[in-house]
Motif scaffolding. Structure first.
Motif, mmCIF file in Angstrom:
data_model
loop_
_atom_site.group_PDB
_atom_site.id
_atom_site.type_symbol
_atom_site.label_atom_id
_atom_site.label_comp_id
_atom_site.label_asym_id
_atom_site.label_seq_id
_atom_site.Cartn_x
_atom_site.Cartn_y
_atom_site.Cartn_z
ATOM 1 N N ASN A 154 41.285 36.364 50.225
ATOM 2 C CA ASN A 154 41.255 37.682 49.565
ATOM 3 C C ASN A 154 42.061 38.741 50.315
ATOM 4 O OD1 ASN A 154 39.772 36.984 47.403
ATOM 5 N ND2 ASN A 154 37.948 38.160 47.926
ATOM 6 N N HIS A 160 44.337 41.341 43.582
ATOM 7 C CA HIS A 160 42.890 41.475 43.415
ATOM 8 C C HIS A 160 42.399 42.802 44.008
ATOM 9 C CE1 HIS A 160 40.677 40.887 47.163
ATOM 10 N NE2 HIS A 160 39.578 40.959 46.453
ATOM 11 N N SER A 164 40.536 44.505 41.122
ATOM 12 C CA SER A 164 39.085 44.459 41.259
ATOM 13 C C SER A 164 38.512 45.579 42.133
ATOM 14 C CB SER A 164 38.713 43.078 41.806
ATOM 15 O OG SER A 164 37.432 43.088 42.317
ATOM 16 N N HIS A 165 39.303 46.061 43.109
ATOM 17 C CA HIS A 165 38.761 47.061 44.046
ATOM 18 C C HIS A 165 39.250 48.481 43.792
ATOM 19 C CE1 HIS A 165 36.885 44.240 46.942
ATOM 20 N NE2 HIS A 165 37.719 43.424 46.355
ATOM 21 N N GLU A 284 32.126 40.925 46.889
ATOM 22 C CA GLU A 284 33.408 40.243 47.114
ATOM 23 C C GLU A 284 33.214 38.731 46.958
ATOM 24 O OE1 GLU A 284 36.071 42.007 48.033
ATOM 25 O OE2 GLU A 284 37.446 40.436 48.649
ATOM 26 N N GLU A 287 32.533 37.697 43.345
ATOM 27 C CA GLU A 287 33.800 37.651 42.593
ATOM 28 C C GLU A 287 34.405 36.259 42.646
ATOM 29 O OE1 GLU A 287 36.644 39.973 44.712
ATOM 30 O OE2 GLU A 287 36.131 41.806 43.686
HETATM 31 FE FE LIG Z 1 37.559 41.396 46.485
#
Ligand SMILES: [Fe+2]
Ligand code: FES
Length: 318
Positions: A154, A160, A164-165, A284, A287
């Motif tokens: 990650n 991502h 995602s963040h 995290e 995910e």
């Molecule tokens: Fe993440």
């Protein structure tokens, strides 16, 4: 994925130091069992759990005698290097009478083990920082249903971060994958975030984050995140548990203070920061639920750094 070890030679968290006393304790790393015990001289020791004679697990009934561990079944005594020092009523010590032993370290009240006969590198810490300038929290656990190396990947997965963040890169990330055991990455981004505490941080300290990650052996991630005057210091230890289940142990640090108010702030903030990081890291990990990271399923443009990191990782354990 081919080329990756299920249980790497690396540093792992054993647990809080105070958990280990003279009474031998069992510890399991994937499918490998260890016995952990403190000898009379106060030193912590780790050995393969099963006696080389008839295989009794020394964590069940083994006793510490001086600086040795004694097997409960026939009383064979083993020195801390695993060599058999005494067998009751005979001087004949067979060649097989030896238990593999493993390096252990203790730092800020946490015990660590190297999974191999001799550590390839010392227990890692923040670059250019001395452990004695910090205080640390107890380890906090996070659980994953993916390969143990998933959370580390990650750190190289920019897409991502954005998707995602909610983090917007403000300049190109910097990478160093030129060394065998250690990889480095630095990200610079604007924090939009998704948690209430990210909003609070943004209001108090500003929006620009510099995230520096140093990865040792593909399982120890040392992260220093700086947001204005606030710096979060965290070391994560990714550990295979069984099948495709893994655990990450998080250890948070704060710089020591030499005044009583700073000391109190650290005492209050360390567990709070650890809890929040545990929450972020667990999300995290969720995910990555059932994720399978394969180098033949990477996007040719978006996943270039993931691909480079995976090559470094394979080489690290080759
Ligand atoms: Fe993440
Ligand atoms: S099984 Fe340990 S001494 Fe015999």
């Amino acid at each position: 994925m081919a080329g990756f070890p299920t249980l790497p030679k690396a540093w792992f968290v054993l647990g809080p130091s105070k958990k280990f006393g003279k009474e031998p304790t069992g510890f399991k790393l994937y499918n490998k069992k260890f016995v952990i015990f403190r000898t009379e001289d106060g030193k912590l020791n780790a050995m393969r759990a099963n006696c080389p004679h008839m295989g009794v697990n020394l964590a069940c009934g083994g006793k510490v005698k001086g600086n040795r561990i004694v097997c409960p079944l026939h009383g064979w005594e083993f020195d801390r290097d695993g060599s058999c020092a005494k067998i009751p009523s005979t001087n004949v010590i067979p060649e097989f009478a030896h238990i593999p032993s493993f390096p252990v370290e203790e730092r800020h009240g946490v015990a660590y083990i190297w999974n191999g006969p001799k550590a390839d590198y010392p227990l890692p810490f923040f670059p250019d920082e001395a452990p004695e300038d910090f205080e640390g929290a107890k380890p906090y656990e996070v659980h994953q249903t993916t390969s143990w190396f998933g959370p580390v990947v990650n750190a190289f997965d920019i897409q991502h971060f954005i998707y995602s963040h909610n983090r917007i890169p403000i300049k190109d990330s910097e990478y160093d994958l030129s060394q065998k055991n250690v990889a480095r990455v630095k990200h610079f981004y604007k924090l939009v975030g998704k948690y209430w505490f990210e909003e609070l941080l943004r209001k108090v300290f500003g929006q620009i984050v510099e995230l520096e990650a140093t990865i040792w052996g593909g399982n120890v991630i040392i992260t220093k995140s700086t947001l204005g005057k606030f710096t979060n210091y965290m070391i994560s230890y990714c550990t295979p548990v069984e099948g495709r289940k893994a655990r990450t142990d998080l250890v948070l640090y704060r710089k020591k203070s030499n005044n009583p108010i700073g000391w109190l702030v650290n005492k209050i903030m360390l567990p709070i920061q650890a809890k929040l990081c545990q929450k972020i890291f667990q999300d995290e990990s969720d995910e990555l639920f059932e994720a399978i990271i394969r180098d033949d399923r990477l996007h040719p443009e978006n996943d270039v750094m993931v691909s480079k990191y995976l090559n470094w990782f394979k080489n690290c354990h080759a």
